[in-house]
Design a protein around this motif. Structure first.
Motif, PDB file in Angstrom:
ATOM      1  N   CYS A 103       0.849  -1.208   0.000  1.00 34.20           N
ATOM      2  CA  CYS A 103       0.000   0.000   0.000  1.00 34.20           C
ATOM      3  C   CYS A 103       0.877   1.248   0.000  1.00 34.20           C
ATOM      4  N   ALA A 104       1.984   1.174  -0.723  1.00 32.20           N
ATOM      5  CA  ALA A 104       2.996   2.236  -0.695  1.00 32.20           C
ATOM      6  C   ALA A 104       2.507   3.532  -1.322  1.00 32.20           C
ATOM      7  N   ARG A 105       1.535   3.436  -2.212  1.00 29.82           N
ATOM      8  CA  ARG A 105       1.124   4.617  -2.963  1.00 29.82           C
ATOM      9  C   ARG A 105      -0.344   4.935  -2.737  1.00 29.82           C
ATOM     10  N   ALA A 106      -0.725   6.161  -3.102  1.00 32.29           N
ATOM     11  CA  ALA A 106      -2.114   6.600  -2.979  1.00 32.29           C
ATOM     12  C   ALA A 106      -2.461   7.501  -4.157  1.00 32.29           C
ATOM     13  N   TRP A 107      -3.614   7.255  -4.727  1.00 31.23           N
ATOM     14  CA  TRP A 107      -4.124   8.109  -5.801  1.00 31.23           C
ATOM     15  C   TRP A 107      -4.889   9.284  -5.197  1.00 31.23           C
ATOM     16  N   TYR A 108      -4.660  10.462  -5.737  1.00 31.87           N
ATOM     17  CA  TYR A 108      -5.386  11.641  -5.279  1.00 31.87           C
ATOM     18  C   TYR A 108      -5.586  12.569  -6.465  1.00 31.87           C
ATOM     19  N   VAL A 109      -6.341  13.632  -6.264  1.00 30.72           N
ATOM     20  CA  VAL A 109      -6.615  14.601  -7.327  1.00 30.72           C
ATOM     21  C   VAL A 109      -5.948  15.915  -6.974  1.00 30.72           C
ATOM     22  N   SER A 110      -5.167  16.457  -7.910  1.00 33.95           N
ATOM     23  CA  SER A 110      -4.471  17.712  -7.632  1.00 33.95           C
ATOM     24  C   SER A 110      -5.476  18.849  -7.553  1.00 33.95           C
ATOM     25  N   GLU A 111      -5.256  19.733  -6.601  1.00 33.33           N
ATOM     26  CA  GLU A 111      -6.164  20.872  -6.427  1.00 33.33           C
ATOM     27  C   GLU A 111      -6.064  21.843  -7.597  1.00 33.33           C
ATOM     28  N   GLU A 112      -4.849  22.002  -8.147  1.00 34.92           N
ATOM     29  CA  GLU A 112      -4.642  23.012  -9.182  1.00 34.92           C
ATOM     30  C   GLU A 112      -5.345  22.675 -10.489  1.00 34.92           C
ATOM     31  N   LYS A 113      -5.208  21.422 -10.953  1.00 36.10           N
ATOM     32  CA  LYS A 113      -5.730  21.058 -12.269  1.00 36.10           C
ATOM     33  C   LYS A 113      -6.824  20.006 -12.228  1.00 36.10           C
ATOM     34  N   LEU A 114      -7.201  19.568 -11.036  1.00 39.30           N
ATOM     35  CA  LEU A 114      -8.224  18.535 -10.891  1.00 39.30           C
ATOM     36  C   LEU A 114      -7.895  17.301 -11.722  1.00 39.30           C
TER      37      LEU A 114
ATOM     38  N   PRO B  30      -5.828  13.423 -11.848  1.00 48.98           N
ATOM     39  CA  PRO B  30      -5.326  12.355 -10.971  1.00 48.98           C
ATOM     40  C   PRO B  30      -3.810  12.396 -10.830  1.00 48.98           C
ATOM     41  N   ARG B  31      -3.360  12.067  -9.650  1.00 46.30           N
ATOM     42  CA  ARG B  31      -1.944  11.973  -9.353  1.00 46.30           C
ATOM     43  C   ARG B  31      -1.712  10.715  -8.510  1.00 46.30           C
ATOM     44  N   LEU B  32      -0.485  10.226  -8.497  1.00 45.86           N
ATOM     45  CA  LEU B  32      -0.110   9.074  -7.691  1.00 45.86           C
ATOM     46  C   LEU B  32       1.057   9.474  -6.819  1.00 45.86           C
ATOM     47  N   GLY B  33       0.855   9.409  -5.504  1.00 40.69           N
ATOM     48  CA  GLY B  33       1.893   9.834  -4.574  1.00 40.69           C
ATOM     49  C   GLY B  33       2.353   8.711  -3.669  1.00 40.69           C
ATOM     50  N   GLU B  34       3.405   8.972  -2.932  1.00 45.33           N
ATOM     51  CA  GLU B  34       3.972   8.000  -2.001  1.00 45.33           C
ATOM     52  C   GLU B  34       3.296   8.177  -0.641  1.00 45.33           C
ATOM     53  N   ARG B  35       2.545   7.194  -0.243  1.00 40.69           N
ATOM     54  CA  ARG B  35       1.695   7.294   0.944  1.00 40.69           C
ATOM     55  C   ARG B  35       2.484   7.627   2.210  1.00 40.69           C
ATOM     56  N   PHE B  36       3.660   7.051   2.342  1.00 36.39           N
ATOM     57  CA  PHE B  36       4.405   7.210   3.589  1.00 36.39           C
ATOM     58  C   PHE B  36       5.447   8.329   3.530  1.00 36.39           C
ATOM     59  N   GLU B  37       5.459   9.050   2.419  1.00 32.11           N
ATOM     60  CA  GLU B  37       6.410  10.142   2.280  1.00 32.11           C
ATOM     61  C   GLU B  37       5.736  11.494   2.052  1.00 32.11           C
ATOM     62  N   GLU B  38       4.451  11.482   1.694  1.00 34.83           N
ATOM     63  CA  GLU B  38       3.733  12.714   1.394  1.00 34.83           C
ATOM     64  C   GLU B  38       2.426  12.756   2.188  1.00 34.83           C
ATOM     65  N   PRO B  39       1.975  13.948   2.590  1.00 34.49           N
ATOM     66  CA  PRO B  39       0.724  14.062   3.378  1.00 34.49           C
ATOM     67  C   PRO B  39      -0.506  14.001   2.467  1.00 34.49           C
ATOM     68  N   ILE B  40      -0.773  12.827   1.885  1.00 33.67           N
ATOM     69  CA  ILE B  40      -1.827  12.719   0.874  1.00 33.67           C
ATOM     70  C   ILE B  40      -2.918  11.719   1.235  1.00 33.67           C
ATOM     71  N   GLU B  41      -2.722  10.940   2.293  1.00 28.00           N
ATOM     72  CA  GLU B  41      -3.630   9.826   2.542  1.00 28.00           C
ATOM     73  C   GLU B  41      -5.072  10.282   2.750  1.00 28.00           C
ATOM     74  N   GLU B  42      -5.266  11.416   3.385  1.00 28.24           N
ATOM     75  CA  GLU B  42      -6.646  11.863   3.637  1.00 28.24           C
ATOM     76  C   GLU B  42      -7.351  12.302   2.360  1.00 28.24           C
ATOM     77  N   TYR B  43      -6.592  12.484   1.275  1.00 23.18           N
ATOM     78  CA  TYR B  43      -7.186  12.881  -0.006  1.00 23.18           C
ATOM     79  C   TYR B  43      -7.301  11.704  -0.977  1.00 23.18           C
TER      80      TYR B  43
END
Length: 561
Positions: A417-428, A430-443
């Motif tokens: 579960c190393a990664r998490a998909w989220y939506v960028s605020e600027e361009k709406l 999809p993005r894929l980030g590193e779950r344990f390295e970036e504050p993205i899990e809540e998104y």
């Protein structure tokens, strides 16, 4: 050709729907570009260019109209003088070398004026229900300059340089289905020419390619005057339209499970149908052998610097050598030749080679498989309704059937579960980030069906087997999407990717490749694990050349040496 004989079933989802295999798929007879060119040729579509108002700086507008049996569609194109420093393939770009809208019908001067104020702005502008798609493209700067300079001097461009790049412009987005005010899919869904998926977008790209050819020739005349010559038709045909595709496309196949199932199922049904053929005629085997040879040429011209694709290309080149040697025997003269060939490929070739063989065996049998293209859209809205009366045990069985491989994974382990998909605020987007390295899990977006299925399965174990699933969902509404997807699988066995979409080793480019292969793209060139460049319509006849004789096999290059 003899059809009687053994019954071959479609390949199992557990085999087909792994990411590594989806990421090895190739175009085939059911790919959307080829479906469109076959239709336009068979129906005798007529093409005109009522407007070409472009100045010597390459700035202006043009209209290209395609007239089918019942209605017309027009590409409204705007050419811009873009400074080099503003040219970017990133979705956050705000300016492009050319911008386009596909108009439903033939635009008036007032329509063109309205579009001129909005289409060049792309997301910042607005279009109307008269427009069916919105797109933009940038030049391949070095090849563009080479072609203009050559033609302006009265010479043809170097074919090797043409083949190295493959396109003069590449699109960075082709938006349809209601974006930015454009018409919703429902507006065109019942039209004959829109029965196969993405036909409007494919028409937009086809007409864009013609505009690009005309524009480069116009610029050569502006530079060279009377010395300038047009592109030789055989060289022009080698040019396609490039495309840069990133993560925005990857979630599509997760979020459209019925639609993606229909694409895969149609292809697998076609492959199974051909494998059932008891004997092949001489014409059928000759067609196959010819296209194997043309595929060798195509793969030799396929360039990539990405280490993963370089390795796959090396394996594919060896696969084709192995295939050619195997075909030198009498395998195609034996009983059930295509089933023998596919079975042999599964142990003799890489996944790239296996999937190329699966595509190639369809080529002699258009009369058997082409009609499946009308089964590839998604019109089953009832499939999205949850059957609340279904017993808990039945839902658990469906989850186990589709995600058996996932139930054995330790989902608390970071690598799964190393990664998490989220939506960028600027361009709406999809993005894929590193779950344990970036504050993205809540998104995080719900783009991990396997993990969610395991969680739902665990929760269902605490419920009585004969309880209706509606009662479970009243207590656990967070599992509604998993239950819906599980029930969909009864009608759509290929609806789920049978792999982890958030694991540390996940390659999003595999999802991009799968979708783009159905578009009909060739020469995939990953630029990272998250975006890829491709070529569309390379080798295709231009509108004035299109006939039933050249409308289909153009995707396989011929040796013109």
């Amino acid at each position: 050709m003899t059809l009687q004989g053994r019954h071959i079933t479609r390949r199992e989802p557990a085999k087909v729907m792994r990411l590594s295999r989806l990421g090895s798929m190739h175009q085939c007879r059911l790919s959307f570009m080829r479906v469109l060119t076959r239709r336009m040729a068979s129906e005798g579509w007529q093409f005109t260019r009522p407007v070409f108002d472009v100045d010597d700086r390459g700035v202006g507008s043009a209209v290209y109209t395609a007239q089918g049996p019942h209605r017309a569609y027009s590409l409204v194109a705007f050419a811009h003088d873009l400074p080099d420093e503003k040219r970017s393939d990133r979705v956050i770009a705000e300016a492009w070398d050319a911008t386009f809208a596909l108009f439903d019908g033939v635009p008036s001067k007032e329509d063109i004026d309205r579009l001129s104020k909005n289409v060049p702005l792309q997301e910042a502008g607005r279009v109307s229900e008269s427009e069916l798609s919105l797109s933009r493209a940038n030049r391949s700067v070095r090849l563009w300059a080479h072609v203009v300079d050559s033609l302006a001097a009265g010479k043809q461009p170097n074919p090797k340089r043409i083949d190295e790049v493959g396109y003069l412009m590449r699109t960075t987005a082709v938006y349809g289905s209601g974006k930015f005010g454009a018409a919703d899919r429902d507006v065109i869904a019942e039209r004959d020419e829109a029965q196969a998926p993405f036909q409007i977008e494919m028409l937009s790209v086809y007409l864009t390619r013609t505009f690009v050819r005309d524009l480069v020739q116009h610029m050569a005349v502006a530079q060279g005057g009377n010395r300038a010559v047009p592109l030789r038709p055989d060289i022009a045909r080698r040019l396609g339209i490039g495309n840069s595709t990133g993560l925005g496309m990857a979630p599509f196949i997760i979020n459209h499970p019925i639609l993606f199932n229909n694409w895969i199922m149609a292809r697998e049904e076609a492959v199974a149908c051909v494998r059932c053929i008891q004997s092949a005629t001489k014409d059928e085997t000759n067609t196959f052998q010819e296209l194997v040879g043309r595929s060798v040429l195509s793969v030799e011209n396929w360039r990539s610097e990405h280490p993963i694709q370089v390795k796959k290309l090396g394996a594919l080149n060896k696969d084709l050598q192995t295939l050619v040697a195997y075909l030198a025997g009498d395998v195609l003269k034996q009983i059930h030749p295509w089933d023998r060939l596919v079975t042999w490929s599964e142990s003799a070739l890489s996944e790239e080679g296996q999937e190329l063989v699966a595509s190639l065996i369809l080529e002699p049998y258009g009369h058997l498989v082409d009609g499946l293209s009308n089964c590839m859209s998604d019109s089953n809205t009832d499939a999205f309704r949850i059957d609340g009366a279904m017993p808990v045990a039945a839902v658990r069985d469906l989850i186990q059937e589709n995600f058996d491989w996932a139930l054995s994974l330790d989902w608390t382990a970071r690598e799964h579960c190393a990664r998490a998909w989220y939506v960028s605020e600027e361009k709406l987007e999809p993005r894929l980030g590193e779950r344990f390295e970036e504050p993205i899990e809540e998104y995080e977006q719900p783009l991990a069906p396997a993990r969610d299925a395991v969680a739902a399965f665990a929760a269902l174990e605490k419920w009585e087997a004969d309880q209706p699933i509606a009662a479970f969902l009243l207590s656990h509404p967070e599992h509604r999407h998993t239950v819906r997807r599980a029930q969909m699988s009864r009608l759509a066995p290929y609806s789920e990717i049978q792999d982890n979409t958030i694991g540390a080793k996940t390659l999003p480019i595999d999802m991009l490749r799968a979708k783009l292969s159905f578009f009909g793209a060739t020469h995939f060139d990953p630029r990272s694990d998250r975006w890829v460049r491709i070529c569309m319509y390379a080798g295709a006849p231009y509108p004035e050349e299109l006939t039933q004789n050249n409308a289909d096999l153009w995707v396989y290059p011929e040796d013109d040496t």
